[in-house]
Design a protein around this motif. Structure first.
Motif, PDB file in Angstrom:
ATOM      1  N   ARG A   1       0.829  -1.208   0.000  1.00 15.84           N
ATOM      2  CA  ARG A   1       0.000   0.000   0.000  1.00 15.84           C
ATOM      3  C   ARG A   1       0.862   1.255   0.000  1.00 15.84           C
ATOM      4  NH1 ARG A   1      -5.295   1.168   0.924  1.00 15.84           N
ATOM      5  NH2 ARG A   1      -5.739  -1.037   1.317  1.00 15.84           N
ATOM      6  N   GLU A   2       1.949   1.243   0.769  1.00 11.83           N
ATOM      7  CA  GLU A   2       2.853   2.395   0.772  1.00 11.83           C
ATOM      8  C   GLU A   2       3.512   2.590  -0.585  1.00 11.83           C
ATOM      9  OE1 GLU A   2       4.209   2.285   5.499  1.00 11.83           O
ATOM     10  OE2 GLU A   2       5.295   1.110   3.987  1.00 11.83           O
ATOM     11  N   LEU A   3       3.760   1.489  -1.272  1.00  8.92           N
ATOM     12  CA  LEU A   3       4.388   1.569  -2.585  1.00  8.92           C
ATOM     13  C   LEU A   3       3.500   2.327  -3.577  1.00  8.92           C
ATOM     14  CD1 LEU A   3       7.025   0.534  -3.937  1.00  8.92           C
ATOM     15  CD2 LEU A   3       5.697  -1.416  -4.750  1.00  8.92           C
ATOM     16  N   ARG A   4       2.179   2.253  -3.395  1.00 10.64           N
ATOM     17  CA  ARG A   4       1.263   2.987  -4.261  1.00 10.64           C
ATOM     18  C   ARG A   4       1.517   4.501  -4.213  1.00 10.64           C
ATOM     19  NH1 ARG A   4      -4.614   0.557  -2.414  1.00 10.64           N
ATOM     20  NH2 ARG A   4      -4.282  -1.658  -2.903  1.00 10.64           N
ATOM     21  N   LEU A   5       1.976   4.991  -3.076  1.00  8.10           N
ATOM     22  CA  LEU A   5       2.181   6.420  -2.893  1.00  8.10           C
ATOM     23  C   LEU A   5       3.618   6.825  -3.197  1.00  8.10           C
ATOM     24  CD1 LEU A   5       0.116   6.949   0.388  1.00  8.10           C
ATOM     25  CD2 LEU A   5      -0.562   7.488  -1.960  1.00  8.10           C
ATOM     26  N   SER A   6       4.295   6.033  -3.994  1.00 11.63           N
ATOM     27  CA  SER A   6       5.662   6.341  -4.396  1.00 11.63           C
ATOM     28  C   SER A   6       5.777   6.292  -5.903  1.00 11.63           C
ATOM     29  CB  SER A   6       6.659   5.362  -3.761  1.00 11.63           C
ATOM     30  OG  SER A   6       6.724   4.156  -4.516  1.00 11.63           O
ATOM     31  N   MET A   7       6.863   6.832  -6.416  1.00 15.72           N
ATOM     32  CA  MET A   7       7.147   6.796  -7.849  1.00 15.72           C
ATOM     33  C   MET A   7       8.000   5.579  -8.214  1.00 15.72           C
ATOM     34  SD  MET A   7       5.643   9.573  -8.952  1.00 15.72           S
ATOM     35  CE  MET A   7       6.349  10.245 -10.462  1.00 15.72           C
ATOM     36  N   VAL A   8       8.202   4.687  -7.272  1.00 16.60           N
ATOM     37  CA  VAL A   8       9.080   3.535  -7.465  1.00 16.60           C
ATOM     38  C   VAL A   8       8.317   2.411  -8.155  1.00 16.60           C
ATOM     39  CG1 VAL A   8      10.442   1.772  -6.265  1.00 16.60           C
ATOM     40  CG2 VAL A   8      10.543   4.166  -5.523  1.00 16.60           C
ATOM     41  N   ARG A   9       8.953   1.793  -9.118  1.00 17.38           N
ATOM     42  CA  ARG A   9       8.362   0.705  -9.889  1.00 17.38           C
ATOM     43  C   ARG A   9       9.409  -0.392 -10.099  1.00 17.38           C
ATOM     44  NH1 ARG A   9       4.933   3.698  -8.680  1.00 17.38           N
ATOM     45  NH2 ARG A   9       3.347   4.732  -9.983  1.00 17.38           N
ATOM     46  N   THR A  10       8.942  -1.533 -10.563  1.00 20.72           N
ATOM     47  CA  THR A  10       9.864  -2.589 -10.981  1.00 20.72           C
ATOM     48  C   THR A  10       9.682  -2.841 -12.473  1.00 20.72           C
ATOM     49  OG1 THR A  10      10.600  -4.871 -10.646  1.00 20.72           O
ATOM     50  CG2 THR A  10       8.258  -4.443 -10.401  1.00 20.72           C
ATOM     51  N   ILE A  11      10.771  -3.138 -13.127  1.00 15.44           N
ATOM     52  CA  ILE A  11      10.765  -3.598 -14.512  1.00 15.44           C
ATOM     53  C   ILE A  11      11.500  -4.930 -14.534  1.00 15.44           C
ATOM     54  CG2 ILE A  11      10.640  -1.282 -15.522  1.00 15.44           C
ATOM     55  CD1 ILE A  11      13.644  -1.393 -15.989  1.00 15.44           C
ATOM     56  N   TRP A  12      11.282  -5.696 -15.581  1.00 16.46           N
ATOM     57  CA  TRP A  12      11.953  -7.000 -15.639  1.00 16.46           C
ATOM     58  C   TRP A  12      12.313  -7.351 -17.068  1.00 16.46           C
ATOM     59  CZ3 TRP A  12       7.086  -6.193 -13.607  1.00 16.46           C
ATOM     60  CH2 TRP A  12       6.005  -6.544 -14.420  1.00 16.46           C
ATOM     61  N   PHE A  13      13.332  -8.186 -17.167  1.00 15.67           N
ATOM     62  CA  PHE A  13      13.841  -8.624 -18.467  1.00 15.67           C
ATOM     63  C   PHE A  13      14.065 -10.127 -18.433  1.00 15.67           C
ATOM     64  CE2 PHE A  13      15.422  -4.305 -17.726  1.00 15.67           C
ATOM     65  CZ  PHE A  13      14.921  -3.640 -18.842  1.00 15.67           C
TER      66      PHE A  13
ATOM     67  N   VAL B   1      -1.863  11.502  -0.380  1.00 23.57           N
ATOM     68  CA  VAL B   1      -1.807  11.220   1.055  1.00 23.57           C
ATOM     69  C   VAL B   1      -2.349   9.847   1.427  1.00 23.57           C
ATOM     70  CG1 VAL B   1      -1.861  13.654   1.679  1.00 23.57           C
ATOM     71  CG2 VAL B   1      -4.022  12.419   1.411  1.00 23.57           C
ATOM     72  N   SER B   2      -3.134   9.227   0.553  1.00 17.25           N
ATOM     73  CA  SER B   2      -3.720   7.938   0.904  1.00 17.25           C
ATOM     74  C   SER B   2      -4.279   7.284  -0.349  1.00 17.25           C
ATOM     75  CB  SER B   2      -4.845   8.131   1.933  1.00 17.25           C
ATOM     76  OG  SER B   2      -5.401   6.890   2.336  1.00 17.25           O
ATOM     77  N   THR B   3      -4.564   5.998  -0.260  1.00 18.03           N
ATOM     78  CA  THR B   3      -5.272   5.295  -1.334  1.00 18.03           C
ATOM     79  C   THR B   3      -6.462   4.571  -0.731  1.00 18.03           C
ATOM     80  OG1 THR B   3      -3.910   3.288  -1.144  1.00 18.03           O
ATOM     81  CG2 THR B   3      -3.169   4.997  -2.693  1.00 18.03           C
ATOM     82  N   VAL B   4      -7.454   4.344  -1.560  1.00 16.12           N
ATOM     83  CA  VAL B   4      -8.687   3.682  -1.122  1.00 16.12           C
ATOM     84  C   VAL B   4      -8.987   2.543  -2.087  1.00 16.12           C
ATOM     85  CG1 VAL B   4     -11.149   3.945  -0.678  1.00 16.12           C
ATOM     86  CG2 VAL B   4      -9.582   5.838  -0.152  1.00 16.12           C
ATOM     87  N   ASP B   5      -9.127   1.337  -1.567  1.00 15.99           N
ATOM     88  CA  ASP B   5      -9.514   0.205  -2.402  1.00 15.99           C
ATOM     89  C   ASP B   5     -10.953   0.398  -2.873  1.00 15.99           C
ATOM     90  OD1 ASP B   5      -7.083  -1.174  -2.161  1.00 15.99           O
ATOM     91  OD2 ASP B   5      -7.694  -2.026  -0.238  1.00 15.99           O
ATOM     92  N   LEU B   6     -11.195   0.137  -4.150  1.00 11.39           N
ATOM     93  CA  LEU B   6     -12.510   0.333  -4.749  1.00 11.39           C
ATOM     94  C   LEU B   6     -13.197  -1.004  -4.975  1.00 11.39           C
ATOM     95  CD1 LEU B   6     -11.547   3.093  -7.352  1.00 11.39           C
ATOM     96  CD2 LEU B   6     -12.624   3.413  -5.111  1.00 11.39           C
TER      97      LEU B   6
END
Length: 277
Positions: free
Chosen positions: A129-141, A213-218
């Protein structure tokens, strides 16, 4: 109480998902010149598998290279400026019920997607959930088809951070635990109120006027209407904004729902925003 909501879908920064590295080129060599003599030819040497990546290596990579079907950029010392870091290297299972599994098949490509996505939060020091509020992502090869035919069976997980515009943000010397540190330069901020023309998602290290500031599951199986999103998000977003406000009776917030494309790709949450203070 002053309340502002942005209900229409705003353009969110696209999730960086590296396509499987299966691109390759083929061509035909020109015919050799005619000759009255023949000479024995040796069979071509078998292709060597590509070197297996190593976890902990750093790479100077552009956003375009991160989205390329083949791993691009160049490896650099982690003490130098870099925009990607390999945090996990695993082995593909390229056998299905005793039959070979193509490296570019959906079944093979699901393996790194699931493994990299699952491993990222713990590596960067954040919950999912905290990762949602960041610009950090993963890519893979993964290897190319030719490399896999030569015996390569690895997958490589890299961590990257979205920057301003079409750029990737530089990473710290070690990305391990990067989201558990203060200040939080990789948090999600906005250049204006979400839903307005001047809004763009940027890391909080850049100039900004709003902060996620937060995310809400829909809930719901289908793509929700603006009214349905507001019904589910208003109370949570209002509370998150009030907790940040200097005056609990005079504050603003904004609600942002995922685009239809993001909803269909699996993003089933909305984002609450408040003015930066």
């Amino acid at each position: 109480m002053r309340v502002r909501r942005s209900l229409p879908p705003a353009l969110l920064a696209a999730l960086l998902v590296a396509l499987p590295a299966v691109a390759g080129c083929t061509g035909e060599d020109p015919a050799p010149p005619a000759s009255n003599t023949t000479s024995p030819t040796s069979p071509p040497a078998p292709a060597e598998p590509a070197p297996r990546p190593r976890a902990g290596t750093c790479h100077a990579m552009s956003r375009a290279q991160a989205l390329s079907p083949v791993a691009g950029g160049r490896q650099v010392p982690c003490a130098r400026r870099h925009t990607a870091q390999t945090f996990r290297v695993g082995t593909l299972d390229l056998v299905d019920d005793g039959d070979p599994l193509a490296v570019d098949s959906p079944a093979a490509q699901r393996q790194p997607r699931r493994a990299c996505t699952a491993a990222l939060p713990a590596y960067v020091g954040a919950s999912a959930r905290e990762l949602r509020l960041s610009m950090v992502r993963t890519i893979w090869f993964t290897p190319t088809v030719e490399e896999a035919a030569a015996g390569a069976d690895w997958y490589r997980c890299d961590v990257v951070a979205l920057g301003v515009g079409e750029r990737l943000a530089p990473l710290p010397r070690s990305a391990r635990g990067m989201l558990s540190r203060s200040p939080r330069p990789y948090a999600v901020c906005g250049t204006a109120e979400p839903g307005t023309d001047r809004f763009a998602r940027v890391p909080c290290s850049a100039r900004h006027s709003w902060v996620a500031v937060s995310t809400v599951d829909l809930r719901g199986a289908g793509y929700p209407t603006g009214a349905a999103v507001s019904e589910q998000m208003s109370e949570a977003c209002r509370g998150a904004a009030r907790d940040r406000a200097d005056d609990p009776l005079d504050f603003s917030w904004a609600e942002e729902r995922p685009t239809r494309q993001q909803w269909e790709s699996g993003q089933r949450w909305g984002t609450c925003w408040a003015p930066a203070g």
